[in-house]
Design an enzyme around this catalytic site. Structure first.
Site, PDB file in Angstrom:
ATOM      1  N   ASP A   4      -2.586  -6.373 -10.371  1.00 55.34           N
ATOM      2  CA  ASP A   4      -2.269  -4.952 -10.257  1.00 55.34           C
ATOM      3  C   ASP A   4      -3.355  -4.249  -9.456  1.00 55.34           C
ATOM      4  OD1 ASP A   4      -1.438  -2.367 -10.511  1.00 55.34           O
ATOM      5  OD2 ASP A   4      -1.138  -2.431 -12.671  1.00 55.34           O
ATOM      6  N   ASP A 215       0.209  -0.308  -3.905  1.00 53.56           N
ATOM      7  CA  ASP A 215       0.062  -0.603  -5.334  1.00 53.56           C
ATOM      8  C   ASP A 215       0.999  -1.734  -5.746  1.00 53.56           C
ATOM      9  OD1 ASP A 215      -0.275  -0.609  -8.047  1.00 53.56           O
ATOM     10  OD2 ASP A 215       0.435   1.428  -8.380  1.00 53.56           O
TER      11      ASP A 215
END
Length: 661
Positions: A4, A215
C-alpha cells in the site's frame, strides 16, 4: 503481504484465532519487543499516523496502542512493536511495525493476507525505515500475485518507462498529503479527444486540495467533480452505441460511481471498441486505461437477465475526497517505478501481463490494497544523503579585524555565538565529504559566489531559505538535514575605538532573525518533512532561556527568541530531531577536549561555556549515527584543552541527555 503506497504503518496479523491462513506469532521471535508508551516511536514518530497512538490503559506494561481506519472503512488495531525484518539477502533490519490483534475488511476478500506493507513517505513507513530509495511493482489483473522489486534490482523482464516528477509543496496545507506520492495531472484524453478541463482544476489550490496521488491501496481512480463531469460526459457520448445506461438515477456504486451500465450477466468480456481513457502526467508519462479495466461488476443484478457494470472512475466530491487518486485497478499490468533519489515515478509504456504460471496465486484483490510477492533484495547499503545548509564558508559572516583586548565583550558576543555559523557549516560539509564511505554530502548556499568559494561542486545547491520553493531541489532525495543557517548582523561604519566608542550593529532589510532564523529554518523543516527526511540536526545557541540576553539586543533582532521558536517548531514536527545549543564557537582544533552537555543554559553560569567549531561539527555528524541522539535537545560546551579526557564515545555522550527540549 499487501502493498500500500498510500499507507504508512506496516503491520502483521498477530491473532492466531483469526480465519487467516498466515499470521505472526510474537512468542516465537527472540527479537520481538512491544513499543512502550515512553518510547519516541510512540510519542513522536507516531504523530505522522492519521490517528496518533495512545497508551493502552488495559496493559500493565504500558504498550503503545494504535488504531488504523482506511478510506473504505476497513480497520486494523493492535500494538506498535519492533522486530528484525529480513528482505532477500539484506542484513537484519530493525523495524517498527504494528502487531495487529483484530481487523475488519469492509469489502471482503484477502482476509488471509498476513499483513500490510506501508510504503508511503511517513516516518514509520517501510520506505523510510529501510532506507530504500527505489522500488517498483506490477499488479496482476487476475488471481496471480504481482511482483515487487526493492532497491536497484532490475525488473524480471525488459521494459521502457516514461517518468513524471514527484510534486512537493513546502508549506503545510490542510488538504495536502505531504507523505503521499504526488504527481501532476496535466489532462485527460478519451479516445482521440482531449477533455476541455481548465489547468486550474488539475493543480492543488491554496488549501492543498487537488493533488494527484499514485496509490496502490485505493481500488479505483477518483477525480475531482469538474474533471469527473467532463470525463463522464465524453465517455458516455463515445460509448452510446456500445453500452446501455442503467437508467437508475438513485444507484451509486460504492458511493462514488454513478455511471453504470447494463450488460448480459453471462458476458464477461467488455464490448469491443471502448475508447481508451488516458491520464496525462507532467513529463510525458501517462496511465492508459483500456478494455476491461474501464468497468467493474457491481454486486447484485439489474432487473432481468442483465448484470450491472460501472465505470471505474469515481467522483471525489461524492466520497468526499479532496484529491485525484490513481488507484490500483488502473495500475494493473503496468510497471510502476518509484525513484526517490531523483524524485520521480516511472510508468511503463506498454502493458506488462503477469501470468499465474510465473508467480504464485493469491487471494482475490480487495478494495484497499493488492497482494504482491517480493522478488528481489533491497539496495545494498547505500550511504545516506545529508544536506548541510549555510555551507558557504565565511561568506556573509561578520568579520572583525579588531583587537580582542579592545572589545572583549563585543567579540565574545559576535565571534563566540551564532553569527559565525557559516564557518561551522563549511566544516560540517567538508567532514561529510571526507567520509564518503559513510555519507553522501550536499550543501546549500545562498549565492553562486558562495558556491564557488567552496569548490563549485555539483552537490552544492544555490537557494534562499527565505523562499521555500528555491530550496526544494536541494532537499529532494535527502535522508538527513543539518541546519546551520543564521542571521548575520553588520557593523555600522564610523565609530572610533580610540575614543572609547562601542560599535553598533544592524541587520539588512530582509535578513532579520525573524526572516532567517524563524521563517528560513521553518521552510527548511517543512521541505525536509515533505520528502520524508529521517532526521534533522539543528544547531542553535545557548542563552535562549533568557529573554533579556544581550544577543537579543544586537540590531534589535531578538535573534535567540526567533531561534528558540524554530527549535520548538522542529520539536513539534514529529521528525526525529537533535537540537544542539552550542556555546561560544572558537577557531581551535577539534578532538582534543572533553565535551560537556547540559540543559537550560546551566553551562553559561560556569567557566566551561565555549567549544571549538570542529567539535560542534563532529557532534552534528555523530548525531546522525546514534538512536540515543534522536528526539533530544541539549547545550554543548567543552572543558579547556589539557583538562579531562577527550570525548570519543559519542553514544555515551548522547545517553547523558535526558531533555527533549
Amino acid at each position: 503481504m499487501v502493498l500500500d503506497t498510500g499507507s504508512e504503518l506496516s503491520w502483521l496479523l498477530c491473532n492466531s484465532s483469526s480465519s487467516a491462513a498466515l499470521f505472526f506469532d510474537p512468542q516465537r521471535s527472540s527479537s520481538y519487543y512491544p513499543v512502550p508508551c515512553s518510547s519516541p516511536a510512540c510519542s513522536d514518530r507516531g504523530r505522522d499516523l492519521p490517528m496518533p497512538p495512545v497508551c493502552d490503559a488495559s496493559s500493565t506494561a504500558g504498550f503503545c496502542h494504535f488504531y488504523l481506519s482506511y478510506a473504505d472503512a476497513s480497520t486494523a488495531e493492535g500494538v506498535l512493536a519492533t522486530d528484525s525484518f529480513l528482505v532477500g539477502s539484506s542484513s537484519a533490519l530493525p523495524t517498527v511495525f504494528g502487531c495487529v490483534a483484530s481487523t475488519y475488511y469492509s469489502a471482503g476478500g484477502d482476509t488471509d493476507a498476513a499483513g500490510l506493507l506501508g510504503m508511503n513517505r511517513g516516518s514509520l513507513s517501510f520506505v523510510n525505515q529501510s532506507g530504500i530509495r527505489r522500488f517498483s511493482y506490477c499488479i496482476s489483473d487476475d488471481d496471480a500475485s504481482g511482483v515487487l522489486v526493492l532497491g536497484d534490482a532490475e525488473p524480471p523482464f525488459p521494459l521502457s518507462l516514461n517518468y513524471t516528477p514527484l510534486i512537493q509543496i513546502s508549506l503545510p496545507l490542510p488538504y495536502f498529503d505531504r507523505v503521499a506520492y504526488t504527481v501532476q495531472l496535466e489532462g485527460i484524453r478519451v479516445g482521440g479527444t482531449l477533455l476541455p478541463i481548465p489547468k486550474s482544476v488539475l493543480v492543488p489550490d491554496h488549501t492543498g486540495a487537488g493533488q494527484t496521488m499514485v496509490d496502490s491501496g485505493t481500488q479505483f481512480t477518483f477525480l475531482l467533480g469538474p474533471a469527473y463531469d467532463a470525463l463522464k460526459s465524453e465517455f458516455s457520448r463515445q460509448t452510446s452505441g456500445a453500452l446501455v445506461p442503467l437508467d437508475e438515477p438513485d444507484f451509486v456504486f460504492q458511493g462514488a460511481f454513478d455511471l453504470c451500465f447494463r450488460l448480459p450477466a453471462e458476458r464477461d468480456a467488455p464490448p469491443p471498441g471502448l475508447p481508451t481513457v488516458a491520464l496525462l502526467l507532467r513529463g510525458g508519462a501517462e496511465v492508459a486505461v483500456v478494455g476491461e479495466r474501464l468497468r467493474y461488476r457491481a454486486a447484485g443484478d439489474a432487473p432481468g437477465p442483465d448484470a450491472v457494470w460501472c465505470f471505474t472512475f469515481g467522483n471525489s466530491d461524492l466520497v468526499p475526497l479532496s484529491a485525484y487518486v490513481i488507484g490500483h485497478h488502473h495500475q494493473q499490468n503496468v510497471w510502476v517505478a518509484y525513484d526517490l533519489e531523483n524524485a520521480r515515478v516511472g510508468i511503463s509504456q506498454k502493458p506488462t501481463p503477469l501470468s499465474s504460471s510465473r508467480f504464485p496465486r493469491s487471494a482475490s484483490a480487495r478494495k484497499r490494497a493488492v497482494t504482491l510477492a517480493t522478488s528481489a533484495a533491497m539496495a545494498d547499503g547505500t550511504a545516506p544523503v545529508v544536506l548541510v545548509t549555510g555551507a558557504g564558508g565565511r561568506t556573509g559572516s561578520l568579520s572583525l579585524s579588531l583587537s580582542e583586548s579592545l572589545f572583549p565583550f563585543i567579540l565574545r558576543l559576535v565571534s563566540d555565538f551564532p553569527f559565525s555559523m557559516p564557518i561551522l557549516s563549511q566544516i560540517v560539509y567538508m567532514k561529510l565529504k571526507e567520509r564518503s564511505d559513510q555519507f553522501i554530502a550536499r550543501g546549500l548556499v545562498r549565492t553562486a559566489e558562495s558556491k564557488e568559494k567552496i569548490g563549485g561542486a555539483d552537490d552544492v545547491f544555490v537557494g534562499d531559505i527565505r523562499n521555500a520553493e528555491s530550496i526544494v531541489p536541494a532537499v529532494q532525495g535527502i535522508d538527513a538535514l543539518i541546519i546551520l543557517t543564521s542571521a548575520v548582523p553588520k557593523m555600522k561604519p564610523g565609530f572610533d575605538p580610540s575614543k572609547g566608542e562601542r560599535p553598533e550593529f544592524y541587520f539588512e532589510d530582509g535578513s532579520y532573525p525573524e526572516q532567517v532564523d524563524w521563517v528560513g529554518q521553518k521552510n527548511q523543516i517543512d521541505a525536509a518533512r515533505a520528502v520524508g527526511v529521517k532526521q534533522i540536526v539543528l544547531v542553535g545557541s545557548m542563552g535562549g532561556t533568557d529573554i533579556n540576553h544581550p544577543l537579543n539586543n544586537i540590531g534589535n533582532g531578538k535573534i535567540l527568541i526567533w531561534k528558540r521558536k524554530a527549535e520548538q517548531y522542529l520539536a513539534d514536527s514529529g521528525i526525529p530531531y537533535t537540537i544542539i545549543r552550542a556555546g561560544g564557537l572558537q577557531d581551535k582544533d577539534g578532538g582534543v577536549r572533553e565535551l560537556l552537555v547540559g540543559k537550560d543554559d546551566e553551562l553559561l553560569k560556569t567557566e566551561t561555556r565555549t567549544i571549538a567549531r570542529p567539535d560542534v561539527a563532529e557532534v552534528c555528524i555523530q548525531a546522525l549515527q546514534y538512536e540515543e541522539a534522536k528526539f533530544k535537545a541539549f547545550d554543548l560546551a567543552s572543558k579547556p584543552e589539557g583538562t579531562g579526557t577527550p570525548t570519543t564515545d559519542f553514544k555515551a555522550l548522547f545517553s547523558q541527555v535526558t531533555t527533549r527540549f
